[in-house]
Design an enzyme around this catalytic site. Structure first.
Site, PDB file in Angstrom:
ATOM      1  CG  ASP A 187      23.739  -9.073  34.176  1.00  0.00           C
ATOM      2  OD1 ASP A 187      23.714 -10.465  34.034  1.00  0.00           O
ATOM      3  OD2 ASP A 187      23.876  -8.488  33.264  1.00  0.00           O
ATOM      4  CG  HIS A 189      20.796 -10.931  38.189  1.00  0.00           C
ATOM      5  ND1 HIS A 189      19.805 -11.848  37.404  1.00  0.00           N
ATOM      6  CD2 HIS A 189      21.870 -11.207  37.290  1.00  0.00           C
ATOM      7  CE1 HIS A 189      20.280 -12.254  36.323  1.00  0.00           C
ATOM      8  NE2 HIS A 189      21.859 -11.818  36.254  1.00  0.00           N
ATOM      9  CG  ASP A 216      20.078 -11.007  33.051  1.00  0.00           C
ATOM     10  OD1 ASP A 216      21.312 -11.829  33.185  1.00  0.00           O
ATOM     11  OD2 ASP A 216      19.286 -11.235  32.302  1.00  0.00           O
ATOM     12  CG  ASN A 248      20.227 -14.555  30.043  1.00  0.00           C
ATOM     13  OD1 ASN A 248      20.597 -13.525  30.698  1.00  0.00           O
ATOM     14  ND2 ASN A 248      20.698 -15.651  30.385  1.00  0.00           N
ATOM     15  CG  HIS A 249      18.153 -14.281  34.114  1.00  0.00           C
ATOM     16  ND1 HIS A 249      17.478 -15.050  35.037  1.00  0.00           N
ATOM     17  CD2 HIS A 249      19.094 -14.376  33.607  1.00  0.00           C
ATOM     18  CE1 HIS A 249      18.399 -16.023  35.236  1.00  0.00           C
ATOM     19  NE2 HIS A 249      19.514 -15.547  34.457  1.00  0.00           N
ATOM     20  CB  SER A 707      -4.060 -22.521  45.859  1.00  0.00           C
ATOM     21  OG  SER A 707      -3.952 -23.919  45.366  1.00  0.00           O
ATOM     22  CG  ASP A 743       0.413 -34.311  57.278  1.00  0.00           C
ATOM     23  OD1 ASP A 743       1.239 -33.479  58.083  1.00  0.00           O
ATOM     24  OD2 ASP A 743       0.256 -35.123  57.573  1.00  0.00           O
ATOM     25  CG  ASN A 745      -2.692 -28.971  53.663  1.00  0.00           C
ATOM     26  OD1 ASN A 745      -1.977 -29.748  54.607  1.00  0.00           O
ATOM     27  ND2 ASN A 745      -1.743 -28.257  53.085  1.00  0.00           N
ATOM     28  CG  ASP A 747     -12.099 -32.955  50.005  1.00  0.00           C
ATOM     29  OD1 ASP A 747     -11.556 -31.907  49.817  1.00  0.00           O
ATOM     30  OD2 ASP A 747     -13.023 -33.181  50.570  1.00  0.00           O
TER      31      ASP A 747
END
Lengths: 782, 171
Positions: A187, A189, A216, A248-249, A707, A743, A745, A747
């Protein structure tokens, strides 16, 4: 001038007399003192070793528990997607949106990456295909300089890799008569430093230096893209000397949670508003429009991810050297059959976490849930209870929560491979995941859990029932998942890997049988982090190789790789990246790692506060605020199920009252939420804390254009879905209040990153912000 | 004398029953069990000789030589599980020595009370008598607590760090 006494051979003038005095007049005292010092010091070293080991346990437990939660989430999605087409009858088809990736027809037009403009300002490497050594060298240098490869090249690289991989079989056969010496790595990673260190110590891939990378490559580390680009580049350059196994990753759903998706989106995002600006300013609007239509100005990140998904599923799953050494990422099961494995269409298993379609039986939710309840309670009363320490698996009783097949009762189940036989690992493919809700605190910790049946009113009528898929798909899926997810164990036999939630625990007899069956002599696998970077088991027939050093924390472990030559005798090479590690003493390293582990553990406690408090209060009949150490340990294990030495850890986690009992409130004392939102009720808050990662994943899926914003409506949908899944009773008004308090940002949009920030746990006692996995940049090769 | 023999004799003399667990309080047993489990790396409920050595030292300040461990394992009724372990060594499990005691032990070798000892003297003191340190153990100690350039080991500092470091970690 020497101080104190000195060795007899040295003459120190006046000190000599003292020497003799000490030695001759108090021989018994001298001896006693020496013994005392020796014993005391040895005990200290042993306690240090003990701390190191439980720190390791903490990291591993939390890591695997996280993977299990991931499985739960994904199984929920799978179920929803497979069985229901519409939510509410009206509104967007949220479910299919959730998991069906947006497939741009554009992506099939291979040469479209040519239309991607590379700005003049781009200073990164420019690749020319077919790749040459100068390209790979350019990549190495660029990545060392922290540069990012332009999306256009990434896409082209992925296309070429995809083309190449399509021609490869599931099982690659290598021979040392060609390659002479083969290096096998585990691995990585996303740890670029480790990869570069391996190349530095062992040589770049070439005709003389063959490599097998055993899966991995991505997730967790911060440089997954760089790692995987390098590996693919060398694969294209030297397809005969560079070999990659899937891990597996290498799985898009795992990537959603464990960081690869995020990394891609961060590095390869083109904001929609950038396009708008360009559009407004540009003369050539029609050109821009056509570019937009063919997707070239949109978020490359999404396209890159789509391609990665394809490429990952096309990676071979096994490598065999000289017909004698089998290399797979996870391990094997008693059902593993290399011949069968060679025949299946591996690319169909896009993700281990998307299960094959269920049969008709499972669609009757209430019936299945009742079955689950029955099965669960029989499970809990099994003799292999959590009170026994001598168990092969970690608390199988408690972790089996989602691994009982209701197929046991299903008359339609005829295939022996998916029967509920004792050895079958298919037990780990949950059938009715919607029934599998998170743990509720039981009436008393010794009783099995009460299971909340999923209340999903809008799913009352199954609109369409898909026909049961042939058994074949399931067998194939299982073969692959076993290869990618299994772990070896010391006891004989093969049992479901309940800790991971997928694959098996396989014993030495399973290994023996498979090796014999195929004329093999050795199994090399990865998948588990090892202190020394490698470990042998099953009498030397299984080797675990792990190549990401300092995986949990600075100094936590070494990385290693294996070299084999014609004689097929493995040789191990170890290393450890990080200059700072060498300067620290063992004590300091253990302390640092322990600190990290304890922080992570405290967060777990904090995010399960209400369940834990319920548990404690049940033992605290007189409301004294304290319980015995035993009771405290029991509640913790019952709720968190991490199988950790709670008594040993107690001094770090909770305070004792003068009478020796544990003041349980003290467990939660030194942690606070990030930016508390005042309108949030405590119950909701805790849920949000605990499932923060899951919620983030869901948001990311919904946020199709990546976004960072979703609409209020989508937020509500998400929340309702998720709270139904959790079985948590949160009313709509609380959600709406919550949404309003954030809040806005634009509408009606929520910046969910900001929202989630509020639910990051902050440790009061922290002076600096620590990141568990982020310390990559002070590199030096050791 | 061999530990096991010693214990067996003692047990017979006391006429103690086979229930070793009655020797300790429940809480203590649970603690020992946890420590045992930590040492049992492969979680099979048994400790091999490497685990054994670490476990003793961690729990009871025992110093057991390799040969003794081997002998012990040979003489144990079977593989060493927790009960066997406790039976064999329960009596030896005691608490830690206070800082004062350890300091005094060092002071025996530093009668002038300089607070430091020469490195080679420390080596000789610890590797040639009593429960001898191996060269590796000695090296390890000096790596963790290096003497100064003149070759002096500040033992007061060493004792302080180990004792208070442990305490701090326990807070």
């Amino acid at each position: 001038m020497g101080c104190g006494t000195s060795v007899a051979t040295e003459t120190q003038g006046k000190i000599v007399d003292t020497d003799d005095t000490v030695k001759t007049s108090n021989p018994a005292l001298t001896l006693k003192s020496a013994v005392l010092i020796q014993r005391w010091y040895r005990r200290y070293m042993a306690r240090l070793e003990m701390r190191r080991r439980y720190t390791w346990n903490i990291f591993q437990s939390i890591e695997y528990a996280g993977e299990q939660d991931q499985l739960q989430l994904s199984s929920f999605f799978s179920f929803m997607l497979d069985n229901f087409t519409q939510l509410n009858g009206s509104g967007p088809d949220l479910i299919s949106q959730l998991l069906d990736p947006v497939v741009d027809p554009w992506l099939d037009r291979e040469t479209c990456y040519n239309l991607i403009q590379i700005p003049e300002s781009y200073a990164g490497p420019r690749l020319s295909f077919p790749l040459s050594v100068s390209d790979t060298n350019a990549l190495l240098n660029a990545f060392k300089e922290q540069q990012t490869l332009h999306a256009r090249y990434v896409l082209q690289l992925l296309y070429e890799t995809k083309k190449l991989l399509k021609q490869m079989p599931n099982v690659i056969h290598l021979s040392t008569s060609y390659a002479k010496e083969i290096t096998i790595c585990g691995d990585l990673h996303g740890r670029l430093d480790d990869l570069l260190l391996i190349f530095y110590k062992n040589g770049l891939p070439s005709a003389e230096t063959s490599y097998v990378f055993n899966g991995d490559f991505v997730d967790r580390g911060k440089k997954s893209i760089e790692v995987v680009v390098l590996l693919f580049a060398y694969l294209l350059l030297y397809p005969d000397y560079m070999h990659l196994n899937r891990g597996n990753h290498e799985d898009h759903i795992m990537n959603l949670r464990y960081g690869f998706t995020k990394e891609v989106m961060q590095k390869y995002k083109v904001q929609a508003h950038v396009f708008i600006l360009l559009f407004l300013c540009s003369e050539a609007q029609s050109d821009l429009l056509s570019l937009w239509d063919c997707g070239c100005l949109q978020t490359h990140g999404r396209e890159i991810l789509q391609l990665f998904q394809d490429v990952f599923s096309l990676l071979p799953v096994a490598t065999v050297i000289d017909g004698k050494i089998l290399i797979v990422h996870g391990g094997i099961s008693d059902q593993t059959d290399l011949d069968f494995l060679s025949t299946i269409e591996r690319h169909k298993v896009k993700s281990a976490l998307r299960f094959p379609r269920h049969s008709l039986e499972q669609l009757d939710i209430s019936q299945s849930c009742r079955r689950m309840k029955r099965l669960r309670s029989t499970d809990s009363s099994r003799p292999s209870s959590s009170h026994s320490y001598s168990k092969g698996q970690r608390t199988p009783n408690q972790r089996k929560r989602r691994c009982r097949p209701s197929r046991q009762d299903s008359a339609a189940s005829t295939s022996s491979s998916s029967s509920s036989s004792s050895s079958s690992s298919s037990l780990c493919s949950p059938r009715t995941p919607s029934c599998l809700t998170p743990r509720q605190c039981p009436a008393s910790p010794s009783m099995p859990y009460a299971i909340n049946v999923l209340q999903v009113p809008f799913l009352d009528s199954a609109s369409s029932v898909p026909l049961p898929e042939p058994q074949q798909n399931e067998c194939e899926w299982k073969q692959i998942v076993d290869i990618l997810w299994s772990d070896p164990k010391t006891q004989e036999g093969c049992s479901p890997n309940t800790f991971r939630g997928g694959g098996c625990y396989f014993g030495p007899d399973v290994t023996q049988r498979l090796l014999l069956q195929h004329g093999l002599q050795l199994l090399i696998r990865s998948h588990e982090c090892k202190q020394e970077g490698y470990e042998l088991c099953h009498g030397g027939q299984v080797i675990t190789i792990f190549s990401a050093s300092n995986y949990y924390e600075e100094g936590s472990n070494r990385g290693a790789y294996i070299k084999v030559g014609r004689e097929l005798v493995p040789r191990f090479y170890q290393y450890q990246v990080s200059r700072t590690t060498r300067k620290l003493t063992l004590t300091q390293r253990v302390r640092a790692a322990e600190g990290s582990a304890l922080r992570a553990l405290k967060e777990k406690l904090f995010t399960h506060r209400s369940e834990l408090m319920s548990g404690f209060e049940q033992y605290d009949h007189n409301n004294t605020g304290s319980v015995s150490v035993s009771e405290w340990a029991l509640v913790l294990e019952t709720v968190l199920r991490l199988d950790l030495p709670w008594r040993t850890l107690r001094p770090h986690l909770a305070r004792l009252a003068p009478d020796g009992s544990v003041e349980y409130h003290s467990c939660f004392e030194d942690m606070v939420p990030g930016n508390p939102l005042t309108q949030v009720t405590p119950n909701l808050a805790e849920t949000l804390f605990r499932y923060r990662t899951d919620i983030e994943i869901i948001f990311n899926i919904i946020d199709k254009d990546h976004s960072g914003l979703i609409s209020i409506e989508e937020f509500r949908h998400t929340w309702r879905l998720f709270s139904a899944h959790l079985g948590v009773d949160i009313d709509d008004r609380a959600i709406d209040d919550l949404a309003r308090s954030i809040d806005f940002n634009k509408d009606g949009s929520i910046d969910f990153t900001e929202f989630l920030e509020a639910f990051r746990v902050v440790h009061k006692l922290d002076s600096k912000d620590q990141h568990l996995n982020g310390k990559t940049d002070r590199e030096k090769y050791s | 004398m061999h530990f096991l023999n010693h214990l067996t004799k003692k047990r017979t003399a006391e006429g103690a029953n086979s229930n070793v667990f009655s020797m300790f309080e429940q809480a203590q047993i649970q603690e020992f069990k946890e420590a045992f489990t930590i040492m049992d790396q492969n979680r099979d409920g048994f400790i091999d000789k490497n685990d054994l050595r670490d476990t003793f030292a961690a729990l009871g300040r025992l110093n057991v030589k390799q040969e003794e461990i081997d002998d012990m394992l040979k003489e144990a009724p079977g593989p060493v599980n927790f009960t066997v372990f406790l039976t064999m060594f329960g009596e030896k499990l005691k608490g830690a020595d206070p800082e004062e005691t350890i300091l005094n032990a060092f002071k025996v070798f530093d009668p002038e009370g300089k607070g430091v000892l020469r490195k080679d003297y420390v080596t000789q003191m610890l590797t040639t008598q009593a429960d001898r340190f191996s060269p590796e153990e000695m090296e390890q100690m000096f790596a963790a607590f290096p003497p100064d350039v003149a070759g002096n080991l500040d033992y007061k500092n060493l004792v302080h760090i180990i004792t208070h470091g442990e305490e701090k970690d326990q807070e």
